[in-house]
Design an enzyme around this catalytic site. Structure first.
Site, short mmCIF file in Angstrom:
data_model
loop_
_atom_site.label_atom_id
_atom_site.label_comp_id
_atom_site.label_asym_id
_atom_site.label_seq_id
_atom_site.Cartn_x
_atom_site.Cartn_y
_atom_site.Cartn_z
N LYS A 82 17.90 51.33 -42.03
CA LYS A 82 16.49 51.00 -42.77
C LYS A 82 16.12 49.56 -42.29
CE LYS A 82 15.69 54.56 -45.70
NZ LYS A 82 14.28 55.07 -45.38
N SER A 89 25.39 59.51 -48.54
CA SER A 89 24.39 60.41 -47.87
C SER A 89 25.06 60.64 -46.62
CB SER A 89 23.25 59.77 -47.85
OG SER A 89 23.27 58.59 -47.30
#
Lengths: 310, 91
Positions: A43, A256
């Site tokens: 991110k 994830s």
């Protein structure tokens, strides 16, 4: 590697082989280690791009407060970048995210607005949109901001085709869709036959809650035609692969990442020949308090079931 | 073809609270039609008036999103599992 400041250290992450996961010498799986970014997740790339584009367009000026709905990593990346650049930041997030995430935001001086856990991340998005009606805020809004996929098109995917021109399959988790859109477009330009596969997290029932289906949410930046397949991964498979990454490869990654790897392995099993690149979005640090990495497996799965682990 | 259909919490009001129900048919659409006979309301919740899969519903056949297979016309086989999930934001 030398950079003028911490923002210059974003991107250029390693692409490493996963020799214990390839089903044979003709099928290879390589992992893009996005946990190597300054705050430990991919991110950083999109947060920086959204802020830079907003500064360039004049949408973000020093008197504005940055506001973003995020279940974690985007908030941490924005926190670091806003601290470096001197902006105030408010993050809207559901009550049920891990404690490390909240500590990290507070460390950087970010203000947190909680949205009810029962309404999940969709609730955080809705609340942030309401707040953003006030013009004192600038909302980058990762779900609808094309700077998000552009960061991956120009960064992540450019690095992948540079380091692995033989890529046949790209696998990544589906959250905002930014990774899959940006990388998918660039990789398909490079190899029009490439498969672009989404790993969709399947959380425990509590996460889906009792919310009305009409309140559903599909990020604006998602174009379904960029993907060729979408496979859902439950908490148990995701955690099993996350632990295998440590045990078999010495790679400490988030949950994830395990989900994306699970899909990569499934795709690999059906291939006779080819190269799969799987993106591992973050490191495991922020999940330590969940007990994901040690102790009884079933108990760890149960604890994670109620959380947004992707 | 007998197929297991897993229902999200929000749709269990149509199945008397059951988490999973059995349906039959040769395509996903036929299974949903069949379910609607015994659990009225299920079809309306997942399929639009135009006959398309509801935008905010994701349906998986054995873990694969049916939108990338044949959508509602995807063929099903005995023992398959269909999972219905609401769309959730991530990131």
């Amino acid at each position: 590697m030398r950079a003028d400041d911490i923002l210059g250290a974003i991107g250029n992450t390693p692409l490493v082989g996963l020799p214990t996961f390839g089903p044979g010498s003709d099928v290879k799986i390589l992992a893009k280690l996005e946990g190597h970014n300054p705050t430990g997740s991919m991110k950083d790339r999109i947060a920086l791009r959204m802020i830079q584009e907003a500064e360039a367009s004049g949408a973000l000026t020093p008197n504005k407060i940055v506001l973003e709905p995020t279940s974690g990593n985007t908030g941490i990346s924005l926190s670091m970048i806003c601290r470096r650049k001197g902006y105030r930041l408010v993050c809207v997030m559901p009550d049920n995210v891990s404690t490390e995430r909240i500590q990290l935001l507070e460390m950087f001086g970010t203000e947190i607005v909680h949205s009810p856990a029962a309404r999940g991340s969709n609730g955080a998005v809705a609340l942030a949109k309401e707040m953003a009606a006030d013009t004192k805020y600038f909302m980058p809004y990762q779900y609808g901001n094309e700077a998000n996929p552009r960061a991956h098109y120009d960064g992540t995917a450019a690095e992948i085709v540079r380091d692995c021109p033989e890529v046949d399959v790209f696998v990544a988790g589906l959250g905002t869709g930014g990774t899959l859109m940006g990388c998918g477009r660039r990789i398909r330009e490079h190899n029009p036959n490439a498969q672009i596969v989404a790993a969709e997290p399947e959380y425990g029932e509590l996460v889906y809650g009792l919310r009305n289906l009409d309140e559903g949410f599909i990020p604006e930046i998602i174009d379904m035609t960029v993907m060729t397949r979408r496979i859902k991964v439950g908490t148990e498979d995701a955690l099993r692969r996350t632990r295998q990454l440590v045990e078999q490869e010495g790679i400490f990654a988030g949950i994830s990442s395990g989900a994306a790897l699970h899909v990569a392995v499934r795709v690999a099993e059906k291939l006779s020949k080819g190269t799969i690149v799987v993106l591992l979005p973050d490191g495991g640090w922020k999940y330590l308090s969940t007990g994901a990495y040690g102790g009884d497996f079933a108990a760890a799965v149960k604890r994670l079931e109620g959380m947004l682990w992707a | 073809m007998a197929v297991e259909v897993r229902m999200p919490t929000i749709l269990r009001k149509y199945t008397s609270g059951a988490k999973a129900v059995e349906g039959s048919g040769s395509t996903v659409r036929e299974v949903i039609e069949d379910l609607d006979q015994r659990h009225p309301g299920v079809r309306g919740a997942v399929v639009t008036d135009g006959g398309e899969l509801h935008r905010f519903i994701n349906m998986y056949l054995n873990d694969e999103d049916i939108r990338f297979l044949g959508s509602l016309e995807t063929p099903v086989s005995d023992g398959d599992v269909i999972s219905i999930l609401p769309a959730v934001a991530g990131g």
